[in-house]
Design a protein around this motif. Structure first.
Motif, PDB file in Angstrom:
ATOM      1  N   TYR A  56      31.336  47.508  53.507  1.00  0.00           N
ATOM      2  CA  TYR A  56      32.071  46.835  52.949  1.00  0.00           C
ATOM      3  C   TYR A  56      31.572  46.603  51.332  1.00  0.00           C
ATOM      4  N   VAL A  57      30.523  46.371  51.132  1.00  0.00           N
ATOM      5  CA  VAL A  57      29.800  45.874  49.763  1.00  0.00           C
ATOM      6  C   VAL A  57      30.205  47.287  48.935  1.00  0.00           C
ATOM      7  N   SER A  58      30.249  48.525  49.306  1.00  0.00           N
ATOM      8  CA  SER A  58      30.556  49.753  48.634  1.00  0.00           C
ATOM      9  C   SER A  58      31.894  49.324  48.053  1.00  0.00           C
ATOM     10  N   PHE A  59      32.847  48.897  48.924  1.00  0.00           N
ATOM     11  CA  PHE A  59      34.248  48.847  48.251  1.00  0.00           C
ATOM     12  C   PHE A  59      34.346  47.497  47.403  1.00  0.00           C
ATOM     13  N   GLN A  60      33.676  46.595  47.894  1.00  0.00           N
ATOM     14  CA  GLN A  60      33.827  45.217  47.515  1.00  0.00           C
ATOM     15  C   GLN A  60      33.163  45.252  45.940  1.00  0.00           C
ATOM     16  N   GLU A  61      32.169  45.592  45.856  1.00  0.00           N
ATOM     17  CA  GLU A  61      31.604  45.814  44.421  1.00  0.00           C
ATOM     18  C   GLU A  61      32.643  46.419  43.413  1.00  0.00           C
ATOM     19  N   LEU A  62      32.922  47.496  43.683  1.00  0.00           N
ATOM     20  CA  LEU A  62      34.038  48.152  43.103  1.00  0.00           C
ATOM     21  C   LEU A  62      35.230  47.202  42.799  1.00  0.00           C
ATOM     22  N   ALA A  63      35.692  46.712  43.619  1.00  0.00           N
ATOM     23  CA  ALA A  63      36.855  45.975  43.604  1.00  0.00           C
ATOM     24  C   ALA A  63      36.820  44.626  42.537  1.00  0.00           C
ATOM     25  N   THR A  64      35.539  43.986  42.574  1.00  0.00           N
ATOM     26  CA  THR A  64      35.245  43.050  42.065  1.00  0.00           C
ATOM     27  C   THR A  64      35.011  43.501  40.423  1.00  0.00           C
ATOM     28  N   ARG A  65      34.399  44.749  40.040  1.00  0.00           N
ATOM     29  CA  ARG A  65      34.615  45.168  38.909  1.00  0.00           C
ATOM     30  C   ARG A  65      36.077  45.361  38.226  1.00  0.00           C
ATOM     31  N   VAL A  66      36.868  45.987  39.027  1.00  0.00           N
ATOM     32  CA  VAL A  66      38.011  46.314  38.613  1.00  0.00           C
ATOM     33  C   VAL A  66      38.777  44.900  38.285  1.00  0.00           C
ATOM     34  N   VAL A 103      37.739  49.434  55.896  1.00  0.00           N
ATOM     35  CA  VAL A 103      38.906  49.698  55.277  1.00  0.00           C
ATOM     36  C   VAL A 103      40.041  48.924  55.765  1.00  0.00           C
ATOM     37  N   LYS A 104      40.356  48.906  57.061  1.00  0.00           N
ATOM     38  CA  LYS A 104      41.390  48.535  57.729  1.00  0.00           C
ATOM     39  C   LYS A 104      41.490  46.814  57.781  1.00  0.00           C
ATOM     40  N   ASP A 105      40.198  46.377  57.739  1.00  0.00           N
ATOM     41  CA  ASP A 105      40.052  45.069  57.875  1.00  0.00           C
ATOM     42  C   ASP A 105      39.802  44.066  56.362  1.00  0.00           C
ATOM     43  N   PHE A 106      39.813  45.147  55.408  1.00  0.00           N
ATOM     44  CA  PHE A 106      39.235  44.543  54.140  1.00  0.00           C
ATOM     45  C   PHE A 106      39.790  43.064  53.712  1.00  0.00           C
ATOM     46  N   GLN A 107      39.037  42.534  53.356  1.00  0.00           N
ATOM     47  CA  GLN A 107      39.264  41.137  52.478  1.00  0.00           C
ATOM     48  C   GLN A 107      38.389  40.845  51.560  1.00  0.00           C
ATOM     49  N   MET A 108      38.819  40.320  50.243  1.00  0.00           N
ATOM     50  CA  MET A 108      37.631  39.970  49.522  1.00  0.00           C
ATOM     51  C   MET A 108      36.929  38.676  49.865  1.00  0.00           C
ATOM     52  N   PRO A 109      35.728  38.488  49.454  1.00  0.00           N
ATOM     53  CA  PRO A 109      34.934  37.603  49.919  1.00  0.00           C
ATOM     54  C   PRO A 109      35.588  36.193  49.696  1.00  0.00           C
ATOM     55  N   GLY A 110      36.179  35.934  48.575  1.00  0.00           N
ATOM     56  CA  GLY A 110      36.627  34.783  48.070  1.00  0.00           C
ATOM     57  C   GLY A 110      38.194  34.456  49.079  1.00  0.00           C
ATOM     58  N   HIS A 111      38.503  35.135  49.915  1.00  0.00           N
ATOM     59  CA  HIS A 111      39.734  34.875  50.749  1.00  0.00           C
ATOM     60  C   HIS A 111      39.760  33.614  51.421  1.00  0.00           C
ATOM     61  N   GLY A 112      38.579  32.782  51.468  1.00  0.00           N
ATOM     62  CA  GLY A 112      38.548  31.458  52.050  1.00  0.00           C
ATOM     63  C   GLY A 112      38.708  30.288  51.062  1.00  0.00           C
ATOM     64  N   ILE A 113      38.999  30.680  49.827  1.00  0.00           N
ATOM     65  CA  ILE A 113      39.290  29.753  48.624  1.00  0.00           C
ATOM     66  C   ILE A 113      40.390  29.237  49.020  1.00  0.00           C
TER      67      ILE A 113
END
Length: 313
Positions: A155-165, A220-230
């Motif tokens: 999860y964090v492998s994808f999430q950190e890159l998503a955050t960078r983008v 990958v199938k369940d991916f959500q950004m960590p802020g989705h609960g905002i």
């Protein structure tokens, strides 16, 4: 994954963690949040200081940049929850614990600089921002896949890159060179975080290819950004996607594909059984996501064309 296998895997990977930690510390550049904030633009707010209350006219940022910065900051604000979750997965001892603490300190620096920038420049309503912070943190954070080490690392492998983008594109959309410079600095940290986790999971693939492949697919199938609960996240995410800050195309092309390609998941010959089934599921899902991204782009372009036509009338 059985707990005994997870424990063995983490023990086997500790030398990798130590190596990646050393690499990270050798590449990470020390920087100071206060140097990226335009303090001369600041003035007192209403309240005990008797200054001026915030008004929408105070902000020089467009709605897209404002909403993205709010989401980025509120995501960082939940850092205590992430620290707890990642410490439960990685542990608090040895190289694992050292990394978790270092990562937490660097992520906290991101929250400091973004909040100071937003407050000093009066880019957003500070009262609404504080209320949103309180609400979001009271909700807490729970990792989708619990304490599964492989799922957490994937999860964090994808999430950190998503955050960078997201940070880099927010800076570009802001139209403010100060904001762009700040977020470029933050994004550089996120990229180093991504490399740490990506390399860690690459090592896990060598040791337990089938179990790791299953974890990658699940994430990958369940991916959500960590802020989705905002609160109001769906509306904010639509604004962010329509602005091209972070959308399905970027998620598919600039986040998922580069990491998966680095791991070589579709070229590996050591994946069998459930791992191979997971890989087939992943390929199917990526095809569906690519089609969804294309449809979104087409609808967005059509909407922009209609808006341009109306503006020209």
């Amino acid at each position: 994954m059985p707990e005994t296998l997870q424990t063995k895997l983490m023990l086997d990977l500790e030398p990798v963690v130590a190596k990646e930690l050393d690499r990270h510390l050798s590449m990470a550049k020390e920087w100071f949040p206060h140097q990226y904030v335009p303090w001369s633009q600041g003035r007192d707010f209403d309240g005990p200081m008797g200054g001026d209350g915030w008004t929408p006219e105070d902000s020089t940022l467009g709605e897209e940049a404002r909403e993205s910065l709010i989401v980025n900051l509120l995501t960082e604000d939940n850092l205590p929850g992430y620290h707890r979750a990642i410490a439960e997965v990685f542990g608090r001892d040895g190289a694992w614990g050292t990394w978790v603490n270092r990562w937490t300190a660097e992520e906290n620096r991101h929250g400091i600089v973004i909040r100071d920038y937003l407050t000093v420049t009066r880019a957003v309503d500070p009262v609404a921002l504080e209320r949103a912070r309180m609400h979001h943190m009271e909700e807490g954070y729970e990792a989708t896949h619990g304490t599964s080490f492989l799922h957490g690392a994937a999860y964090v492998s994808f999430q950190e890159l998503a955050t960078r983008v997201a940070h880099r594109n927010t800076g570009k959309v802001s139209g403010d060179p100060v904001c762009e410079r700040m977020l470029t600095r933050v994004a550089a940290d996120e990229n180093l975080h991504m490399i740490f986790y990506r390399n860690l999971l690459a090592a896990a693939l060598e040791i337990a290819p089938n179990e790791t492949m299953r974890a990658i697919t699940d994430v990958v199938k369940d991916f959500q950004m960590p802020g989705h609960g905002i609160e109001g996240f769906l509306r904010k995410s639509v604004i962010i996607a329509n602005a091209g800050i972070y959308d399905l195309r970027l998620h598919h092309d600039d986040v998922l594909n580069p990491v998966l390609r680095n791991w070589g998941v579709f070229d590996r010959s050591d994946i069998t059984g459930d791992g191979d089934k997971a890989r087939e599921e992943l390929a199917e899902f990526l095809g569906q996501l690519d089609a969804m991204a294309t449809r979104f782009e087409e609808r967005r372009e059509a909407r922009r064309a209609r808006q341009a036509a109306r503006a020209a009338e």
